[in-house]
Design a protein around this motif. Structure first.
Motif, PDB file in Angstrom:
ATOM      1  N   ASN A 160      57.129 -11.104  -6.560  1.00 32.21           N
ATOM      2  CA  ASN A 160      57.307 -11.086  -8.013  1.00 32.21           C
ATOM      3  C   ASN A 160      57.359 -12.485  -8.608  1.00 32.21           C
ATOM      4  O   ASN A 160      56.869 -12.727  -9.710  1.00 32.21           O
ATOM      5  CB  ASN A 160      58.582 -10.322  -8.374  1.00 32.21           C
ATOM      6  CG  ASN A 160      58.599  -9.899  -9.820  1.00 32.21           C
ATOM      7  OD1 ASN A 160      57.906  -8.961 -10.216  1.00 32.21           O
ATOM      8  ND2 ASN A 160      59.373 -10.593 -10.648  1.00 32.21           N
ATOM      9  N   THR A 164      55.318 -14.658 -11.898  1.00 29.95           N
ATOM     10  CA  THR A 164      56.137 -15.056 -13.049  1.00 29.95           C
ATOM     11  C   THR A 164      56.316 -16.570 -13.136  1.00 29.95           C
ATOM     12  O   THR A 164      55.738 -17.205 -14.017  1.00 29.95           O
ATOM     13  CB  THR A 164      57.503 -14.361 -13.002  1.00 29.95           C
ATOM     14  OG1 THR A 164      58.127 -14.597 -11.715  1.00 29.95           O
ATOM     15  CG2 THR A 164      57.380 -12.854 -13.218  1.00 29.95           C
ATOM     16  N   GLU A 205      57.055  -7.370 -12.708  1.00 26.39           N
ATOM     17  CA  GLU A 205      55.637  -7.752 -12.680  1.00 26.39           C
ATOM     18  C   GLU A 205      54.941  -7.254 -11.419  1.00 26.39           C
ATOM     19  O   GLU A 205      53.767  -6.871 -11.449  1.00 26.39           O
ATOM     20  CB  GLU A 205      55.484  -9.265 -12.820  1.00 26.39           C
ATOM     21  CG  GLU A 205      55.830  -9.789 -14.200  1.00 26.39           C
ATOM     22  CD  GLU A 205      54.984  -9.134 -15.289  1.00 26.39           C
ATOM     23  OE1 GLU A 205      53.749  -9.042 -15.113  1.00 26.39           O
ATOM     24  OE2 GLU A 205      55.562  -8.698 -16.298  1.00 26.39           O
TER      25      GLU A 205
END
Length: 242
Positions: A160, A164, A205
């Protein structure tokens, strides 16, 4: 899509993370996670803990705030042969072993060299997962890596953090690896790569990318405790207490 565990978390011991084991366990409990893995960087990473740290992880209770604590490492690949920065004896005593290519630790190379380095590391009998394989800093033959992950029964992480705040440019590579994992039935692990307690269990995400590619929770390792323990116990002599 929900997950019972976050299997890629760093504490202050990594040297560039900002929360303690207790703070992380509290955050995981508050978010309803059943399992977390403490996976500080191996000693080749600047600022990382000494070898002794990984032997002394037995000092951490097996459960904190109702959360099962797996003691592990994010080991560094340090050469083209896929050598890791922890010896087999130490690796064999850990609950979980993640492995990755990192700046300042692994040499840069061609796609072929990077691919060979990653696949060589997979052949270590204690490696459970390759982390952030979609990192464009180390370009790989993604299909070859996914096929090798199936052959050596190693999970591939959807990170993740790569989607990000770190490893810019990872998204398209992660998406392709997910598609290939679906095609070849490779195991997928979702990790936050958390470096502060606030981000523990934050998979937003990664979940979005999985869903875009038709991946459901049952295809992901950390969707159930049973999946996790079965995967970790596949190595000889490793006994994970449940």
């Amino acid at each position: 899509m929900e997950f019972v565990a976050d299997l890629h978390i760093h504490t202050i011991s990594s040297g560039h993370a900002y929360s303690t084991v207790l703070e992380i366990a509290q955050a995981a409990s508050a978010k309803g996670l059943a399992i977390i893995a403490i996976t500080d960087h191996g000693p080749a990473m600047p600022g990382a803990p000494h070898y002794y740290h990984f032997g002394n992880l037995t000092a951490i209770p097996e459960e904190l705030y109702g959360v099962r604590i797996l003691k592990g490492v994010e080991a560094n690949i340090v050469d083209r042969e896929g050598t890791l920065d922890l010896d087999v004896e130490r690796l064999s005593r850990l609950d979980i072993v993640l492995v990755g290519l990192h700046t300042y630790c692994a040499p840069y190379g061609s796609i072929e060299e990077n691919t060979r380095m990653m696949i060589n590391a997979m052949q270590n009998p204690w490696v459970d997962a390759i982390v952030h394989p979609g990192n464009p800093e180390y370009s790989i033959d993604e299909e070859a890596v996914v096929r090798a992950a199936v052959e050596f029964d190693v999970a591939l992480e959807v990170n993740n953090s790569s989607l990000t705040i770190s490893r810019s440019g990872s998204r398209s590579h992660c998406s392709n690896i997910i598609c290939l994992a679906k095609k070849y039935k490779a195991k997928i692990m979702v990790g936050t790569d958390s470096h502060i307690a606030l981000s523990v269990g934050e998979f937003k995400e990664a979940i979005k990318l999985l869903e875009e590619n038709g991946i459901t929770s049952e295809l992901v390792l950390n969707s159930s405790a049973e999946n996790i323990y079965k995967h970790l116990a596949r190595r000889n002599n490793r006994i994970i207490k449940r």
